[in-house]
Design a protein around this motif. Structure first.
Motif, PDB file in Angstrom:
ATOM      1  N   TRP A 175      42.606  38.385  39.122  1.00  0.00           N
ATOM      2  CA  TRP A 175      43.282  38.894  40.514  1.00  0.00           C
ATOM      3  C   TRP A 175      42.442  40.111  41.054  1.00  0.00           C
ATOM      4  N   PHE A 176      41.909  40.983  40.243  1.00  0.00           N
ATOM      5  CA  PHE A 176      41.255  42.204  40.565  1.00  0.00           C
ATOM      6  C   PHE A 176      39.948  41.687  41.159  1.00  0.00           C
ATOM      7  N   LYS A 177      39.357  40.942  40.417  1.00  0.00           N
ATOM      8  CA  LYS A 177      37.738  40.627  40.729  1.00  0.00           C
ATOM      9  C   LYS A 177      37.750  39.361  41.376  1.00  0.00           C
ATOM     10  N   TRP A 225      42.996  41.528  35.488  1.00  0.00           N
ATOM     11  CA  TRP A 225      41.807  42.186  36.060  1.00  0.00           C
ATOM     12  C   TRP A 225      40.727  41.181  36.477  1.00  0.00           C
ATOM     13  N   ARG A 227      39.990  37.238  42.677  1.00  0.00           N
ATOM     14  CA  ARG A 227      41.278  37.222  43.704  1.00  0.00           C
ATOM     15  C   ARG A 227      41.795  35.907  43.730  1.00  0.00           C
TER      16      ARG A 227
END
Lengths: 628, 321
Positions: free
Chosen positions: B163-165, B160, B167
């Motif tokens: 990767w998701f926040k 999370w 990058r």
């Protein structure tokens, strides 16, 4: 069960996934207020999808493969004599000629079907030759070959002359199939079979090239070498060395444990096909064991769509409550019924009043809530989903066991139970010992485990005390499919159509001639005779005659699918008869399949035939290229 | 020493036989799922079930099946050596799939082990020599957090955040070393770190405890009295004795991890041995289950052997003759 095998997940992980999923998506508004659909979808791009497990039942060999995910993919790779348009809803269940030029010419006695093949349909490289009637005939030779284990061969055995599934190899011709020339194929049937054209739309009936497939003599082995004749082929198929069997090595674009990549078939002629739009240049299906990750990747734009995995509840909640995300959530009829099945051979379910009382008392709304609400399905009021009955018997018009808010009607249930021999004091609650300690098989996965308490407490109201036993999906099925296990009641059962005709429910589920010792799917043993019970090695219930609907099924089967209204009415009447005079199940849910797409998808479509996204009708705008 | 090693290698064979026979009993004599019925499809005929049984070799008596399995493991089968059979699910030789997957698992396990040793041992030493200071308490507090935090939670939170926040991470999945070294590294760092955190915390706590105990020994005091520098006392005399249990533990941990770090592999979508084995259990793909069981049994016993040998080097008190 049906075509779609259930995926098994790590329970702890699933819980964690559910908890963290909300956080993962919380700050990422990818929706933008519309699902990205455009009026005129552009060609190009790659449709990138992922699945937690292919779940192939026969190694992707079309002769035996029975999982819906594969059937969807075959729709992009193989053409059948009759096919569907790969679109959503009832129109997606209608048959249209695909490989055939027109619907067949049928003899007056309904025993001879003659098809003409469209000219100019070619196999993908390396074959690059016309598809002929002999390729279609060879597919049936494979279905008839015992070593190839055609998993739905029962639709053809005893129907096409010379087919019994006992041929030693695919080299043996089928006596009932003639190929007078390369463009003509004739099927001679044993008996009139109203749904025969539907049976020809299944992937096993698609042409198979003998020069390649003859090298694979065991079930599933051809799955790594599948040749295409429709718009897409497995990446690397053109490199297959078909000079000899020994020279053939698995096609590079397919690794059953990792991914499948499809690319355009260069020999495909769009002019011969009005059922596939073929917007994308390629299709990738990769395995991602982390279900939450699949949905995160869709939101992040790394994937364009999910396929078969259902979003964890928190993810679903986001999509349902966020208006920007809602357009990306697609809920389509799965043409499937989930139900509680009750075994006629085990007391107290040998008493129709008990079976009816169970139907009256069941809190179906509670079960639906445990599943996650109406996005996951509609409350089932009878056995065969209305969409499979051509729209007949919608829940609003037929509900033989109605109750306020579908919460169950305890008073009516008790009235019914009072008439049972297992309620000696006639208080509406079963007081016989037969109603206690009843083993109820269930699955150990979330929605089933969540539903269990609702079913247990509902049945308890009428004195039926069940002992749930949760098993992994396949073990649960194996347990209830073994007749000798005499499982009284089970919550794990579901059934999806093979094709959009009610016979795909009626024969396997309610026809007494379908009862077999292991692998049995007529779980209630509907119509079982004392002789059958003896052969199966189980006791026949005393003082009871299990009602049979075999004759009703045969009567419906005499009506051809080109008279859909009469045929569907016949099966609708059969379903009503079952519900009112046998109550084999407590049907509780007509399931929907959920797909989540990303904003890269410019045209979304659902393939009603396979029950998943439509590979040939979807368009994307992602500038992706097929991986090398 | 050599006689000891040969004796232990013979024990590996015995362990293998015991483990495989138990696995056979569990999956063949007490099956919950009949693979033949499962793979024969919906409404199978008796003939179809018999055919599948025959194709899977399940129509032979269980002892014969077992003997054939053992024979193939040692002598190879039609797909080469070692003979691990043919997967029911993928219709391909287990050996090919196994070696493809074990490579991923080995990379995950050894990469993580390097990180947890690099973090765990220094922190353990630091905590021990600065026992009861703020550094010690902070280190052990952080260690306690990672011991308590489940790997799946760490993994999902890592994804999370990185990767998701942020990058910073390319996300999940595996890229082969040969395809792109940088992509490989980028995809492996997060799984390594997540897996390593749990173990690093354990190792730090263990090294600290051992070190504190060792540093109170008479010979440490003697070394100090003789005028050795503190760094020599710590690293040459103290650490060496403190490390023997670490060697035992890392041997066992690596052996077990070669059977697959199931959760880490699943969360990060690494197609390793662990999640493959778990899926195979649920799908009734017995050849895969057996193959993984055998190789893990060998890995654990071999790692034990290596540990015992290293022990002899680290601790002169240990003698094998």
């Amino acid at each position: 069960m049906g075509k779609r095998r259930q995926q098994v997940r790590l329970v702890g992980l699933a819980l964690a996934v559910a908890l963290v999923a909300a956080a993962c998506g919380g700050g990422n508004d990818e929706g933008g207020g519309s699902s990205g659909q455009t009026a005129t979808p552009q060609k190009g791009g790659v449709l990138r999808t992922a699945i937690s497990d292919f779940g192939f039942t026969n190694g992707f060999d079309p002769t035996g493969e029975y999982v819906a995910v594969a059937i969807g993919l075959y729709g992009a790779m193989e053409r059948t004599l009759m096919g569907t348009k790969h679109i959503a809803g009832p129109p997606g269940n209608e048959l249209v000629p695909d490989l055939a030029t027109a619907p067949p010419e049928i003899s007056s006695d309904g025993l001879k079907y003659t098809f003409k093949l469209k000219p100019g349909i070619k196999w993908a490289p390396p074959l690059t030759r016309d598809v002929t009637s002999k390729d279609v005939a060879y597919a049936f030779q494979r279905i008839n070959a015992a070593p190839l284990v055609a998993q739905y061969g029962f639709w053809y055995y005893g129907t096409i002359k010379g087919m019994d599934g006992k041929a030693k190899s695919a080299d043996e011709k089928v006596s009932g199939i003639e190929t007078p020339d390369d463009q003509t194929i004739i099927f001679n049937l044993e008996k009139p079979t109203g749904d025969f054209q539907y049976r020809l739309s299944m992937p096993a009936a698609a042409p198979i090239p003998e020069e390649v497939a003859k090298c694979f003599k065991k079930a599933g082995d051809y799955g790594r070498y599948v040749m295409s004749n429709a718009s897409y082929m497995i990446q690397g198929a053109d490199k297959l060395d078909i000079s000899s069997c020994d020279a053939m090595k698995p096609i590079s674009g397919f690794d059953p444990s990792k991914s499948l990549t499809l690319v355009r078939n260069p020999n495909y002629d769009q002019a011969t096909d009005d059922t596939r739009a073929n917007y994308v240049d390629g299709i990738t299906v990769s395995i991602d064991t982390n279900v939450d990750d699949i949905f995160s990747r869709v939101q992040a734009g790394d994937l364009d769509s999910s396929i078969a995995d259902q979003p964890p509840k928190p993810v679903l909640q986001q999509y349902l409550t966020d208006s920007a995300k809602k357009p990306f959530l697609h809920s389509n009829s799965g043409d499937r019924t989930w139900y509680v099945t009750m075994n006629w051979a085990t007391p107290p379910f040998d008493d129709l009043h008990v079976r009816k009382a169970a139907n009256w008392v069941m809190d179906k709304a509670g079960i639906l809530q445990a599943w996650g609400g109406s996005t996951f399905g509609d409350i089932a009021t009878h056995n065969i989903p209305p969409i499979v009955l051509g729209g007949k018997l919608p829940a609003s018009e037929y509900n033989p066991y109605p109750s306020e808010g579908n919460r169950g009607d305890e008073a009516k249930a008790k009235e019914e139970m009072k008439q049972s021999k297992y309620d000696s004091n006639k208080d509406g609650v079963c007081d016989a010992k037969e109603c206690s300690n009843l083993v109820m098989i269930n699955r150990n996965t979330p929605v089933f485990a969540d539903s269990e308490a609702v079913v247990v407490s509902s049945l308890q109201k009428i004195g039926i005390k069940v002992k749930p036993r949760e098993l992994a999906s396949s073990a649960a099925y194996t347990t209830i499919q073994t007749v000798k296990n005499m499982i009284p009641i089970a919550l794990n059962a579901g059934w999806g159509k093979d094709y959009a005709d009610a016979v795909t429910f009626a024969i396997p589920l309610f026809d007494s001639r379908s009862i077999i010792p292991t692998g049995n799917t007529n779980y209630p043993l509907q119509g079982m005779t004392p002789d059958q019970a003896k052969t199966l090695g189980i006791p026949y219930p005393q003082g009871v005659t299990i009602p049979s609907v075999d004759a009703d099924i045969d009567a419906c089967q005499k009506i051809a699918t080109d008279q859909p209204d009469q045929r569907n009415q016949c099966f609708a009447d059969l379903d009503k008869k079952l519900m009112e005079t046998a109550a084999p199940w407590v049907p509780y849910l007509w399931a929907k399949n959920i797909t989540v797409t990303g904003n890269t998808v410019t045209k979304w479509e659902f393939d009603q035939f396979s029950g998943y996204l439509s590979y040939t009708q979807m368009a994307v705008n992602n500038n992706a290229t097929v991986p090398s | 020493m050599w006689r000891y090693i040969v004796r232990r290698l013979l024990w590996v064979v015995v362990v293998l036989l015991v483990v495989t026979s138990i696995t056979y009993i569990v999956f063949f004599v007490m099956p919950t799922t009949d693979p033949a019925v499962t793979f024969a499809g919906k409404n199978p005929t008796t003939e179809q079930i018999a055919e599948v049984r025959h194709q899977f070799g399940l129509d032979k008596p269980v002892p014969v099946q077992y003997a054939l399995f053992i024979k193939h493991v040692f002598l190879g089968d039609q797909y080469g050596w070692p003979g691990l059979g043919f997967s029911y699910s993928t219709r391909s030789p287990v050996k090919d799939q196994f070696f493809g997957r074990v490579l991923v698992t080995v990379q995950l396990a050894f990469g993580a082990a390097l990180i947890w040793l690099a973090i765990g041992i220094p922190i353990g030493i630091l905590s021990a020599i600065r026992s009861r200071t703020f550094t010690d308490r902070a280190s052990m507090g952080i260690a306690l957090f990672f011991v308590a935090a489940p790997v799946f939670w760490l993994g999902l939170m890592g994804l999370w955040l990185f990767w998701f926040k942020l990058r910073w991470s390319p996300g999940t999945g595996y890229v082969a070393w040969g395809d792109s070294f940088t992509d490989w590294l980028a995809h492996m760092i997060l799984p390594w770190v997540v897996l390593a955190m749990l173990y690093a915390a354990f190792y730090a706590r263990m090294v600290r405890g051992n070190m504190i105990e060792t540093m109170q020994q008479d010979y440490i005091r003697t070394a100090r009295v003789k005028g050795l520098s503190e760094s020599k006392v710590i690293f040459k005399h103290g650490l060496r004795a403190s490390l023997t249990p670490v060697v035992t533990l890392i041997g066992l941990d690596l052996g077990a991890l070669l059977g697959g770090a199931v959760i880490t592999e699943t969360v990060f979508n690494l197609q390793g041995v662990g999640q493959w084995a778990v899926n195979s259990v649920f799908q009734g793909d017995l050849p895969v289950v057996l193959a993984v069981t055998v190789v893990v049994a060998i890995a654990v016993t071999m790692m034990n052997l290596v540990v015992d040998i290293v022990y002899a080097y680290l601790d002169p008190r240990v003698r094998y003759n």
